[in-house]
Design a protein around this motif. Structure first.
Motif, short mmCIF file in Angstrom:
data_model
loop_
_atom_site.label_atom_id
_atom_site.label_comp_id
_atom_site.label_asym_id
_atom_site.label_seq_id
_atom_site.Cartn_x
_atom_site.Cartn_y
_atom_site.Cartn_z
N ARG A 40 64.85 57.36 49.59
CA ARG A 40 66.00 58.44 49.10
C ARG A 40 65.39 59.21 48.08
O ARG A 40 64.41 58.72 47.34
N ARG B 143 63.27 53.18 54.67
CA ARG B 143 63.90 54.49 54.43
C ARG B 143 63.96 54.87 53.04
O ARG B 143 63.90 53.73 52.21
N SER C 19 68.31 61.06 56.81
CA SER C 19 67.49 60.24 55.92
C SER C 19 66.10 60.45 56.23
O SER C 19 65.62 61.01 57.05
N SER D 76 64.54 61.95 59.50
CA SER D 76 65.41 61.54 60.72
C SER D 76 66.69 62.20 60.65
O SER D 76 67.79 61.88 59.81
N ILE E 230 62.06 58.73 56.32
CA ILE E 230 61.32 57.63 56.71
C ILE E 230 59.94 57.52 56.47
O ILE E 230 59.49 58.52 56.70
#
Length: 79
Positions: A47, A45, A20, A15, A22
């Protein structure tokens, strides 16, 4: 190809709007897991450093992003 992993199981998308990633599960029969937490028919989300696995017997994958690259941005002087 792995036991318990559907043909269209999940997708990992970037995104650009908030820089970030998804992870979207497509209501897979055996689920998608982020850090051992099940995601079923939902988007979450993720990381760098998160551990992703697909299906109950799927091998774990660590989300790694090359720190030298700025994801989603053009090169300086481009255009």
């Amino acid at each position: 190809q792995s036991a318990g992993v559907a043909g269209r199981h999940a997708a990992l998308e970037f995104s650009a709007s908030d820089n970030s990633f998804i992870l979207q599960d497509f209501n897979s029969p055996h689920g998608t897991f982020v850090n051992s937490c099940q995601v079923q028919n939902a988007a979450v989300r993720v990381r760098p450093g998160d551990i992703l696995s697909f299906g109950t017997a799927g091998a774990p994958f660590e989300l790694v992003v090359d720190g030298a690259a700025q994801v989603g941005l053009g090169l300086p002087g481009e255009g």
